[in-house]
Motif scaffolding. Sequence first.
Motif, mmCIF file in Angstrom:
data_model
loop_
_atom_site.group_PDB
_atom_site.id
_atom_site.type_symbol
_atom_site.label_atom_id
_atom_site.label_comp_id
_atom_site.label_asym_id
_atom_site.label_seq_id
_atom_site.Cartn_x
_atom_site.Cartn_y
_atom_site.Cartn_z
ATOM 1 N N GLU A 68 62.122 -37.264 -39.074
ATOM 2 C CA GLU A 68 60.676 -37.269 -39.279
ATOM 3 C C GLU A 68 59.933 -37.346 -37.953
ATOM 4 O O GLU A 68 58.907 -36.664 -37.748
ATOM 5 C CB GLU A 68 60.277 -38.454 -40.148
ATOM 6 N N ALA A 72 57.381 -34.553 -36.521
ATOM 7 C CA ALA A 72 56.003 -34.907 -36.161
ATOM 8 C C ALA A 72 55.701 -34.527 -34.724
ATOM 9 O O ALA A 72 54.617 -34.000 -34.403
ATOM 10 C CB ALA A 72 55.801 -36.403 -36.375
ATOM 11 N N TRP A 215 47.542 -29.516 -43.649
ATOM 12 C CA TRP A 215 48.588 -29.691 -42.616
ATOM 13 C C TRP A 215 48.933 -28.358 -41.960
ATOM 14 O O TRP A 215 49.130 -28.291 -40.739
ATOM 15 C CB TRP A 215 49.834 -30.311 -43.267
ATOM 16 N N GLY A 290 58.096 -35.058 -42.015
ATOM 17 C CA GLY A 290 57.592 -35.852 -40.906
ATOM 18 C C GLY A 290 56.364 -35.220 -40.277
ATOM 19 O O GLY A 290 55.389 -35.921 -39.944
ATOM 20 N N ALA A 291 56.404 -33.886 -40.121
ATOM 21 C CA ALA A 291 55.220 -33.203 -39.579
ATOM 22 C C ALA A 291 54.028 -33.353 -40.524
ATOM 23 O O ALA A 291 52.881 -33.578 -40.092
ATOM 24 C CB ALA A 291 55.549 -31.728 -39.356
ATOM 25 N N ALA A 294 52.800 -37.060 -40.529
ATOM 26 C CA ALA A 294 52.091 -37.374 -39.279
ATOM 27 C C ALA A 294 50.662 -36.843 -39.339
ATOM 28 O O ALA A 294 49.712 -37.508 -38.872
ATOM 29 C CB ALA A 294 52.843 -36.777 -38.097
ATOM 30 N N HIS A 295 50.499 -35.637 -39.873
ATOM 31 C CA HIS A 295 49.154 -35.090 -40.054
ATOM 32 C C HIS A 295 48.345 -35.992 -40.991
ATOM 33 O O HIS A 295 47.154 -36.260 -40.737
ATOM 34 C CB HIS A 295 49.245 -33.679 -40.633
ATOM 35 N N VAL A 308 53.541 -40.435 -34.838
ATOM 36 C CA VAL A 308 54.931 -39.944 -34.881
ATOM 37 C C VAL A 308 55.901 -41.054 -35.270
ATOM 38 O O VAL A 308 57.110 -40.802 -35.414
ATOM 39 C CB VAL A 308 55.333 -39.351 -33.518
ATOM 40 N N MET A 313 53.873 -43.377 -40.709
ATOM 41 C CA MET A 313 53.840 -42.261 -41.656
ATOM 42 C C MET A 313 53.991 -42.767 -43.093
ATOM 43 O O MET A 313 53.173 -42.469 -43.979
ATOM 44 C CB MET A 313 54.988 -41.289 -41.371
#
Length: 1018
Positions: A68, A72, A215, A290-291, A294-295, A308, A313
């Motif tokens: 993750e 991120a 996202w 994870g990305a 994070a958003h 991150v 998260m």
Amino acid sequence: MSLARPHVEPRPAPSTPIAPVRRAYHRWVASETLEDYALRYTPRRFRRWSAARVANMAFGVASFLVLEAVGATLMLQFGAVNALAAIVAAGLIIALVGWPISVAAARYGVDMDLLTRAAGFGYIGSTVTSLIYATFTFIFFALEAAVMAYALELALGLTPSWGYLISALVVIPLVTHGVTWIGRFQLWTQPLWLVLMLLPWGAVLWQDPQALSRWLHQAGATGDATAWSWHQFGAALTVALALVTQMGEQADYLRFMPPPQPGRRWRWWAAVAIGGPGWVVPGMLKMLAGAWLAHLALEHGVDAAHAVDPNQMYRVAYEHLLAPGWAVAATALFVVVSQLKINVTNAYAGSLAWSNFFSRLTHHHPGRVVWVVFNTALAWLLMEMNVFQALGEVLGLYAHVALAWLVAVVADLVVLKPLGWSPRGIEFRRAHLVDVNPVGVGAMLGASLLGVAAHLGMLGALAQAFSALVAMAAAFVLVLLLGAATRGRTHLARAADVAVAPAGADEGGAALVLRCVVCQGEYEGPDMARCPAYGGWICSLCCTLDARCGDACKPHARLGTQLRAWLRRWLPRRLQPYVDAGLVHYLLLLGATALVWGALLGLLARQDVRHALQLGLPTEPITEIYRKVYVLTLAVAAGVAWWLVLTQRARRVAQQESTRYTRLLLREIDAHRRTDAQLQRAREAAEAAQRAAERANDAKTRYLSAISHELRTPLSAIMLYVQALQREPQLSARQAHALAMIQRGGEHLLSLIEGTLDWARIEAGRITLDVRPTDLRALLEEVAAWLAPQARAKGLGFALHGPPRWPAAVRCDGPRLRQVLLNLLSNAVRYTPSGEVTLRLAYTCELATIEVADTGPGMSPTELERVFEPYARGAAGSLAPGAGLGLTIARMLTQLMGGELTVDSAVGRGTTFRLRLYLPEVAPAAVAGPPAALPPPALAAGSPAAPVAALQLWPAEQRAALLQCVRLGYARGVLRVLDEAPTLPAADQVRQLARALDFATLERWLKEASDATACAGS
């Protein structure tokens, strides 16, 4: 799956001695309860788990939250589009690289290190990859444990230091027992982990369906959300590909995969796919999640530096489902479970890697659990140093080396082996591998240099972006080129025995089981090799730990031999003498030390410089201090390195000398063994001859006993008639003389028969000693009392001289000592015509010296030489009757009692017999009924009262035999009858009269007893 137990080869005799403590150490190291077959092939009988269980255990590594964090980071740096493409591409590449590795590990039962050895790196060459792999494990351990420590801080308020320590220590007990406990832990925590991971995802999608579309428009560092950039994509791909080393941990689990079952092979392949590259699927989803999360954290006010962090998260995600307090608790629980699942794998894989690394360098293995603690301690130190940002940069460089290593292994497995340019099997044993294989090692070094150069921008911007692919492509091409050039000649040092060739998973039946000559353990054939140093089969672990054999099985394939051969090939002739002098070894060691130490100090310096820049402080003092420390420590390292080289050379020379002397000693031992065998055969022949002699001696004794019985019966009748005739009053002088001659000849014959029987018994060992406390003074006075009357009858003087202090009692066989003294004294009285006979005792320090001296004619030197021989009689033998056996029997009895009988004589001055015996003194209370000295018949105060009533109780045959001996005047016969009969009343009185030679009284007693018995019967 149950396997039939095959036949075990008998234990071979080692040609090199093995100390018991060394054998015990190897057995302890080989305790597979804790070791999990570290350093060796996993036998088929140990792979007892189901394929699904092993796949589930390996699949548990997908829980690590670095996925993750990486997703991120890629999204924030390169934008959502570039990050998404890089994640998918990295997943596909990792799956392609991991599939051949997973299949080989599952099929052949080998971990990543053993697989690397067999795939073109060699026995020592794979040491470098073990170090790389071990470094990755503790770095990832530190990163994952730091995430867990932050979760503990978030939920419980623990300081990071305590969180680091707890995160490290809690893993150790879960890893000590290897896959047995790890498998259970992964099985029990898998459902909980899946629920805790998917629940917040579903909650966010349920409450905020537009989160995904927002996202996808997340911009990266460039500020353009939808901008596609090959450079950005390549840079993101390079970061994502650093996760490829996870395939090594998958292989460490897949080696426990059981062989495929007939008819259900698809299950085996499915388990390998899930447990091997299968983690890539949830891994890609976790990176994408994870990305996305994070958003989401950024939208909820979390700054980019903390967005991150997986803790932030999932906290934000759980707040869509739970209250803030409960969201924190759920997040902490999820992070702890996830990090424990991955860190047990990091600790386990690291322990295997460190075990392989140090065991080959030091030939010592303290146990896998020690390296678990060591790996955990390194991770804890990294966390305490707080060098996570620097670790990220190091991983970027390290990833290129790891990619070059794994791609080189894959190229050997999928290209060289099918083409026949590499051995088709997985040969990992030290005894069969060259130390360094230029194919794998050369490809990895070359590809690593190209990849790092590209990463540093030396090959252009595009190559810098795709530096990971540059390293992978270079490794693949170099393996093909080097493999085509060598054609497999540099892979093996010697061919494997057919009986112990590596067996694949598809081969059914039971593998051959052999016994190791060192640790005496039983292992399957693929784990064994024939060792010329020990003259038998040796397991791979004992072979790895042995430092004394000098690679006797492959002297041409040792690292030193290979290095010298390469240097002599490429160095000028004038520089070649320095190769054997150790200079090259020193330069290589110093160069490696300088490189590693410089990298570590550079890492720390970069961290401190970055921190100083953040605080606005000057950086020149920091760099100057680090430079001086580096120069100073490098100077010290130069001296230490030279000392190490000299020490190693001295140790090698000493080892060579020790080996040479050991071989000489073994040769001598072998010669002694052959001599011992010959002596054993000779001893067996001597024992056989002795047994034959004993049988002959027994036959002789039986013959003498039988013939003496036959002779005594008619001789007794003759003697009775002679005595009866001698009582007739009308005998003439001539008749009386004739009868006296007959009686004398009969007595001589009886003495000869009895002496011969005694001699035969002693010679056959039929006589044993009855040692008991004895009154020595009473015994000597008794003997003197018996012989004194005979001496006085001949007109001889008789004297007994004792020591100033008589011992109260001594331990000896009284009857045998009495027999010896009677023999010596009777000879002295018999052969002395005039003068005196002396019995003398000296007793000092429990050593008794008894002398019997006479004033007889003496003996010549010739007679002295034969005096103790049987039937030998000197010149004086004609003066008195005798058989010539008395002295022989006396000497044999003396030797039986542990003493010595000697004689000193000369013609005309008498003879002295000297008897020496060790007679230890004992307390007088221990003497049970010492024999009283009998007064001589001349000194007796009248004849004792006749025990007629007691003699009437004797059996008639006993009285008749006794009466016969009495009428013959045969005192020995009387004593023999009494000794052979059971305990009889009045036996002591009869024995006393017989010793005093009072045959008239004895004959009167016996007649009265016989008459009284006859009257009672009538």
